[in-house]
Design an enzyme around this catalytic site. Structure first.
Site, short mmCIF file in Angstrom:
data_model
loop_
_atom_site.label_atom_id
_atom_site.label_comp_id
_atom_site.label_asym_id
_atom_site.label_seq_id
_atom_site.Cartn_x
_atom_site.Cartn_y
_atom_site.Cartn_z
N LYS A 177 20.88 27.43 -1.23
CA LYS A 177 19.35 27.88 -1.05
C LYS A 177 18.61 27.48 0.05
O LYS A 177 18.80 26.56 0.55
CB LYS A 177 18.10 27.16 -1.93
CG LYS A 177 16.94 27.45 -2.18
CD LYS A 177 16.31 28.15 -0.99
CE LYS A 177 15.54 26.47 -0.32
NZ LYS A 177 14.68 27.40 0.96
N GLU A 253 21.36 15.13 4.96
CA GLU A 253 20.96 15.05 6.55
C GLU A 253 19.58 15.06 7.05
O GLU A 253 19.40 16.46 6.93
CB GLU A 253 21.99 15.96 7.26
CG GLU A 253 23.76 15.42 6.71
CD GLU A 253 24.33 14.59 7.12
OE1 GLU A 253 23.93 13.73 8.41
OE2 GLU A 253 25.63 14.02 6.72
N CYS A 287 19.27 18.52 15.67
CA CYS A 287 18.47 17.45 15.14
C CYS A 287 19.47 16.21 15.74
O CYS A 287 18.91 15.08 15.95
CB CYS A 287 19.74 17.56 13.68
SG CYS A 287 21.51 16.90 13.46
N GLU A 389 9.66 13.30 15.60
CA GLU A 389 10.38 14.83 15.79
C GLU A 389 9.69 15.56 16.21
O GLU A 389 9.34 15.87 15.70
CB GLU A 389 11.38 14.21 14.26
CG GLU A 389 12.36 15.71 15.27
CD GLU A 389 13.50 16.14 13.62
OE1 GLU A 389 12.69 16.32 12.78
OE2 GLU A 389 14.76 15.33 14.01
#
Ligand SMILES: NC(=O)c1ccc[n+]([C@@H]2O[C@H](COP(=O)([O-])OP(=O)(O)OC[C@H]3O[C@@H](n4cnc5c(N)ncnc54)[C@H](O)[C@@H]3O)[C@@H](O)[C@H]2O)c1
Ligand SMILES: N/C(=C\C=C\C=O)C(=O)O
Length: 485
Positions: A177, A253, A287, A389
């Site tokens: 996906k 992750e 990231c 973040e």
């Protein structure tokens, strides 16, 4: 207009209700494609196709699976121009970046795991027994079954292939996906899989969203044995809740709020260039990017000025223009999120040394999702834009006086993905690296990757490690067999 369809059992097909959603070009805001929206039946059909392909696929010798994966790598390289065009249309990133990072890593990921799987050993013990005849204990690795692969939009092909290559070589079949923002290269990969000779049903692609859509249905599906997910921490938490009902194996992750630490003795120009790259690469949408920078006080002012200059020298613009060095954010919504942090930092009294807004660009790029690369100083460490973040081309720079203070600053917060540190004192570099609560530390470098190494985060940055044998172990069950001699 491109149509990105579902890829199930080796066939492309529309969604069951013939519904589509738009795919936007982030550099211009234009709709570039229609994407087939999967229904629950489509999700079930994809999982069923993967399940039906499993028994034959897992019986292939590992060397044969590895050979097919190498052919997939060759197929990506043979069609690299198409993959480049598709990835750039989905992300808006500069062609120069996708050509050197995203597409080559797509091929490299298949090759590294094909190579590593061929040499993967298990273990065997000779066991003493009371009768003196002894016993043998040996390990066997077996695939998990159907693996759900859920990917983010920032490095679409890189992160997709990073997961499916080890999954497939270990004998699993997959249902992928991709992010709703970046459906193209995962779909194109279906053609390459078929051409390479990968049997139908081994690789399947469904398009849609997360909650209440095919992302969630895939996680909940009873025939999906494991989920490998890369994305936001809060999404991982939602997936964990859904997967808990069947205690599925998970590889996560997740997000990060990574620190770069620059000591006064560092090679100044290399540190500036390195931190500019670790703060602004891919528009800060990696990231691993440094959103927090800590600089030893004697060089702090000089470093801020140099970093701000590097930020101002980045050129937003057409992806196809080889002089473009800054791409857009992925979506209008993400740009609003990042600009919200820009406004909040200004309101909190940040000193803005570069950026803080949107660049002025000619049509049609004025309709793109560009923001200025931004450098802040002067905020307290508990300000939300230094804790949360942001995932944009922005960093906050703060001074420190001692090594212990730098470690404490870097280790603060709930994330633990990576850190980069710049110093000529390698004894100190190793000492600080050992003290940092993160999964990956780069010294005088950043995002320098050896694909055999463990990759992943601590705390809210993830569960598990992928890379090298760690991936092969995650995507397989090890069974112990004890034989009485
Ligand atoms: N640690 C890493 O290696 C790594 C790498 C890349 C990106 N990321 C993180 O990813 C984030 C940016 O990517 P994003 O915005 O695509 O992340 P996201 O979490 O919004 O979405 C990631 C994927 O999850 C799907 N999804 C969303 N909700 C779901 C649900 N409830 N169930 C199942 N699937 C669901 C989405 O459709 C998408 O395909 C950032 O936080 C970044 O730090 C981490
Ligand atoms: N997983 C990897 C990179 C992740 C980047 C995050 O945005 C890799 O390099 O293998």
């Amino acid at each position: 207009m491109n149509k990105w369809q579902l890829f199930i059992a080796g066939e492309f097909r529309p969604g069951g209700r013939q519904e589509c959603f738009p795919d936007y070009h982030p550099a211009t805001g234009a709709v570039t494609a229609e994407v087939a929206l999967a229904t629950p039946d489509d999700c079930d059909a994809a999982v069923t196709a993967a399940k039906q392909a499993l028994s034959a696929w897992r019986r292939f010798p590992v060397a044969e699976r590895a050979r097919l994966l190498r052919r997939v790598a060759e197929g990506i390289e043979a069609r690299s121009a198409e993959f480049l065009q598709a990835e750039v249309a989905d992300t808006g990133k500069p062609c120069a970046l996708a050509r050197t990072l995203d597409i080559p890593r797509g091929a490299a990921n298949f090759r590294i795991f094909a190579d590593l799987a061929a040499g993967l050993a298990t273990e065997c013990f000779e066991t003493a027994t009371d009768d003196g005849a002894g016993a043998l204990n040996y390990g066997l690795r077996r695939p998990l079954g159907v693996v759900g692969v859920i990917c983010p939009w920032n490095l679409p092909l890189l992160l997709l292939t990073w997961k499916i290559a080890p999954a497939l070589v270990m004998g699993n079949t997959v249902v992928v996906k991709p992010s709703e923002e970046t459906p193209a290269t995962a779909t194109l990969l279906g053609e390459v899989m078929t051409a390479a000779g990968v049997p139908p049903g081994v690789y399947n692609v469904v398009h849609g969203f997360g909650p209440g859509s095919v992302g969630e249905w895939l996680v909940a599906h009873p025939d999906v044995a494991a989920i490998t997910f890369t994305g936001e921490t809060r999404t991982g938490q939602a997936i964990m809740r859904t997967a808990a009902t069947r205690t599925k194996r998970l590889s996560f992750e997740l997000g990060g709020k990574n620190a770069a630490i620059v000591f006064a003795d560092a090679d100044f120009d290399r540190a500036v260039a390195g931190v500019a790259r670790s703060s602004f690469l891919n528009g800060g949408q990696v990231c691993l990017c440094s959103e927090r920078v800590y600089v030893e006080r004697p060089v702090f002012e000089r470093f801020v000025d140099a970093l701000a200059l590097a930020a101002r020298q980045l050129r937003p613009g057409p992806p196809e223009d080889e002089t473009t060095t800054l791409g857009p954010l992925i979506s209008a919504a993400h740009r609003e999120k990042v600009l919200g942090y820009y406004a909040a930092a200004r309101a909190a009294g940040a000193e803005i040394h570069a950026g803080g807004g949107c660049p002025a660009l000619p049509p049609p790029y004025d309709q793109g999702y560009f923001v200025e690369p931004t450098v802040w100083t002067g905020l307290p460490e508990d300000t939300p834009c230094i804790v949360e973040e942001i995932f944009g081309p922005v960093c906050h720079v703060a001074p420190f006086d001692t090594e212990e203070e730098a470690v404490a600053l870097a280790n603060a917060g709930d994330y633990g993905l990576c850190a980069a540190l710049w110093t000529r004192d390698l004894a100190r570099a190793h000492r600080v690296a050992h003290a940092l609560d993160v999964g990956v530390v780069w010294i005088n470098s950043w995002f320098l990757r050896d694909l055999r190494t463990p990759f992943g985060g601590m705390k809210l940055s993830g569960i598990g490690r992928e890379g090298g044998r760690h991936s092969l172990e995650f995507y397989s069950e090890i069974k112990n067999v004890c034989v009485k001699l």
